[in-house]
Write a protein that holds these residues in place. Structure first.
Motif, short mmCIF file in Angstrom:
data_model
loop_
_atom_site.label_atom_id
_atom_site.label_comp_id
_atom_site.label_asym_id
_atom_site.label_seq_id
_atom_site.Cartn_x
_atom_site.Cartn_y
_atom_site.Cartn_z
N GLY A 98 52.60 35.92 38.22
CA GLY A 98 52.78 34.63 37.54
C GLY A 98 51.48 34.09 36.98
O GLY A 98 51.46 33.04 36.34
N ASN A 99 50.37 34.79 37.21
CA ASN A 99 49.05 34.35 36.74
C ASN A 99 48.80 32.88 37.11
O ASN A 99 48.35 32.09 36.29
N GLU A 100 49.15 32.52 38.36
CA GLU A 100 48.97 31.15 38.81
C GLU A 100 47.51 30.75 38.67
O GLU A 100 46.62 31.59 38.71
N ASN A 101 47.30 29.46 38.59
CA ASN A 101 45.96 28.97 38.33
C ASN A 101 45.08 29.02 39.59
O ASN A 101 44.55 28.01 40.04
N ILE A 102 44.97 30.19 40.16
CA ILE A 102 44.20 30.32 41.40
C ILE A 102 43.67 31.75 41.49
O ILE A 102 44.30 32.68 40.98
N PHE A 103 42.52 31.92 42.08
CA PHE A 103 41.97 33.26 42.28
C PHE A 103 42.24 33.65 43.73
O PHE A 103 41.84 32.96 44.64
N TYR A 104 42.96 34.75 43.92
CA TYR A 104 43.31 35.17 45.28
C TYR A 104 42.17 35.96 45.91
O TYR A 104 41.67 36.90 45.31
N SER A 105 41.75 35.55 47.11
CA SER A 105 40.75 36.33 47.85
C SER A 105 41.48 37.17 48.87
O SER A 105 42.11 36.62 49.78
N LEU A 106 41.44 38.46 48.71
CA LEU A 106 42.20 39.34 49.60
C LEU A 106 41.26 40.33 50.27
O LEU A 106 40.10 40.47 49.88
N GLU A 107 41.79 41.04 51.27
CA GLU A 107 41.01 42.10 51.94
C GLU A 107 40.72 43.23 50.96
O GLU A 107 41.51 43.48 50.06
N ARG A 108 39.63 43.94 51.17
CA ARG A 108 39.30 45.07 50.30
C ARG A 108 39.35 46.38 51.07
O ARG A 108 39.02 46.43 52.25
N TYR A 109 39.76 47.44 50.39
CA TYR A 109 39.65 48.79 50.95
C TYR A 109 38.77 49.56 49.97
O TYR A 109 39.26 50.08 48.97
N PRO A 110 37.46 49.58 50.20
CA PRO A 110 36.56 50.15 49.19
C PRO A 110 36.74 51.65 49.00
O PRO A 110 36.93 52.38 49.97
N LEU A 111 36.67 52.07 47.76
CA LEU A 111 36.88 53.48 47.45
C LEU A 111 35.57 54.25 47.34
O LEU A 111 35.55 55.42 47.03
#
Ligand code: SF4
Length: 402
Positions: free
Chosen positions: A104-117
């Motif tokens: 929905g491209n909501e007006n917010i930046f989601y901070s999520l966990e990372r699984y680095p490659l």
């Protein structure tokens, strides 16, 4: 993708690189240009013959419900920023229902966990979306308007990656120049450069996707002055002719002057250009050719125009486009080889990633990961995922040999 993988592994699933050992295949797609869409379709169809594919990314976001017809063999479709859909993906892994979820491209930046490659460098996305309207680009309609991540959240994310051993960070976004203008009501890229430099004095950062507008002079100075930023900048100019830049609906800038300034500051310049853009007359192409010949650009990305949204009619013949494209590619090949040869006999900092048992592969620190040149050594005992000093001995097939 790293965010989605992070959220999935947090919930107990295991990521395997070998498709034969996997129960499901996550396929992230691109939809930026025609060729990318064709490639996405081909790979999705090929893989779905062997495994249950979950299709993600820009292609899905752009095509919406049409994906059901294009890929009848696939059941699960998710748009951009796949990490947001983790629960939905996992709930439906073994189901038979067709699921489509668009961002929905909501007006917010989601901070999520990372699984680095990777274990040496990683990407830090500082914003999502774009509020400019370049006439050739679908990104704003796919990814929505600008949503910046707060500076302190970026610092926390880098801090976490540093604690995991990462040493180099590629700062990315759709438009790095306008970072922060939505959240802070003013551009914050200079502040971000300052904060990263102050907080991570012994780490390396690289600035990518810097839109060339009036802010470019200050940004280049900040990179030059920073002790932590690699002396490298990616500024996608797209063209040099004012006439074409106007048709692209981009800001009028003097590309020659900006390029000279970047070179004077001692930065490596990466840029991308579109050749054969509508209304690119012979004189516009000549300007572009002369510019490339001058050798301002150290790392060149070149694309042939393809009509992405039926808004600007393709006015340059396909054969003419190919001809122009090949002329520029050949000029650049000669210049790139010359630049690479200048490094022979000298020591350079490099990082190595993987080995096939016979050779070990990596890149020079001054080169950006995934897009710039590759360095190869037969000394497979070289330390991996750490900076090492190596002497470039030769150039083969546009690879450094050490
Ligand atoms: S600035 Fe970049 S992402 Fe935004 S519309 Fe232009 S080309 Fe697309």
């Amino acid at each position: 993708m790293e965010y989605l993988l992070g959220e999935i592994t947090k919930r107990g699933h295991i990521i395997v690189g070998d498709m034969d050992k996997a129960d499901f295949v996550l396929l992230n797609t691109c939809s930026f240009i025609h060729e990318a869409r064709v490639e996405s379709e081909k790979v999705a169809k090929r893989l779905s013959k062997k495994k249950k594919v979950i299709l993600l990314g820009c292609y899905v976001q752009m095509f919406g419900e049409r994906v059901f017809k294009i890929f009848p063999e696939i059941d699960l479709f998710f748009g951009t920023e796949g990490g947001k859909f983790t629960e939905k993906i996992l709930e439906n892994l073994n189901g038979k229902k067709k699921i489509l979820k668009l961002n929905g491209n909501e007006n917010i930046f989601y901070s999520l966990e990372r699984y680095p490659l990777n274990r040496f460098h990683t990407y830090i996305k500082i914003s999502e979306g774009c509020i400019r309207r370049c006439s050739f680009c679908n990104i704003p309609s796919i990814r929505g308007g600008l949503r910046s991540k707060k500076i302190d959240e970026i610092l926390k994310e880098v801090e976490k990656m540093v604690s995991m051993g990462f040493q180099e960070f590629e700062i990315i976004s759709e438009d790095t120049s306008l970072y922060g203008i939505d959240l802070y009501k003013r551009r914050m890229i200079l502040k971000l450069i300052e904060s990263l430099t102050k907080n991570f004095t012994d780490k390396k950062f690289r600035l990518l996707y810097v839109y060339p507008d009036k802010s470019i002079y200050d940004i280049v100075s900040a990179v030059k002055e920073s002790k932590s930023f690699i002396k490298y900048i990616d500024v996608p100019f797209q063209h040099v002719s004012e006439n074409v830049i106007k048709y692209m609906n981009r800001e009028k800038v003097d590309v020659f002057e900006i390029s000279r300034m970047i070179k004077k500051m001692g930065l490596v310049l990466r840029s991308s250009f579109i050749v054969g853009f509508p209304e690119e007359k012979a004189k516009d192409f000549k300007m572009l050719k002369d510019y490339i010949k001058e050798g301002y650009v150290d790392k060149l990305g070149l694309f042939m125009y393809s009509d992405e949204n039926d808004r600007i009619k393709d006015t340059v013949d396909y054969s003419k486009k190919i001809e122009r494209f090949n002329i520029l590619i050949n000029i650049n090949k000669r210049l790139a080889l010359k630049r690479m040869k200048e490094k022979i006999g000298k020591f350079h900092e490099a990082v190595f990633y993987h080995s096939d048992g016979e050779f070990i592969y990596g890149r020079l620190l001054e080169d950006a990961p995934d897009i710039d040149d590759v360095i190869v050594s037969n000394n497979i005992k070289l330390q991996r995922f750490n900076l090492v000093k190596v002497k470039v001995k030769d150039i083969k097939y546009y690879h450094y040999i050490c």
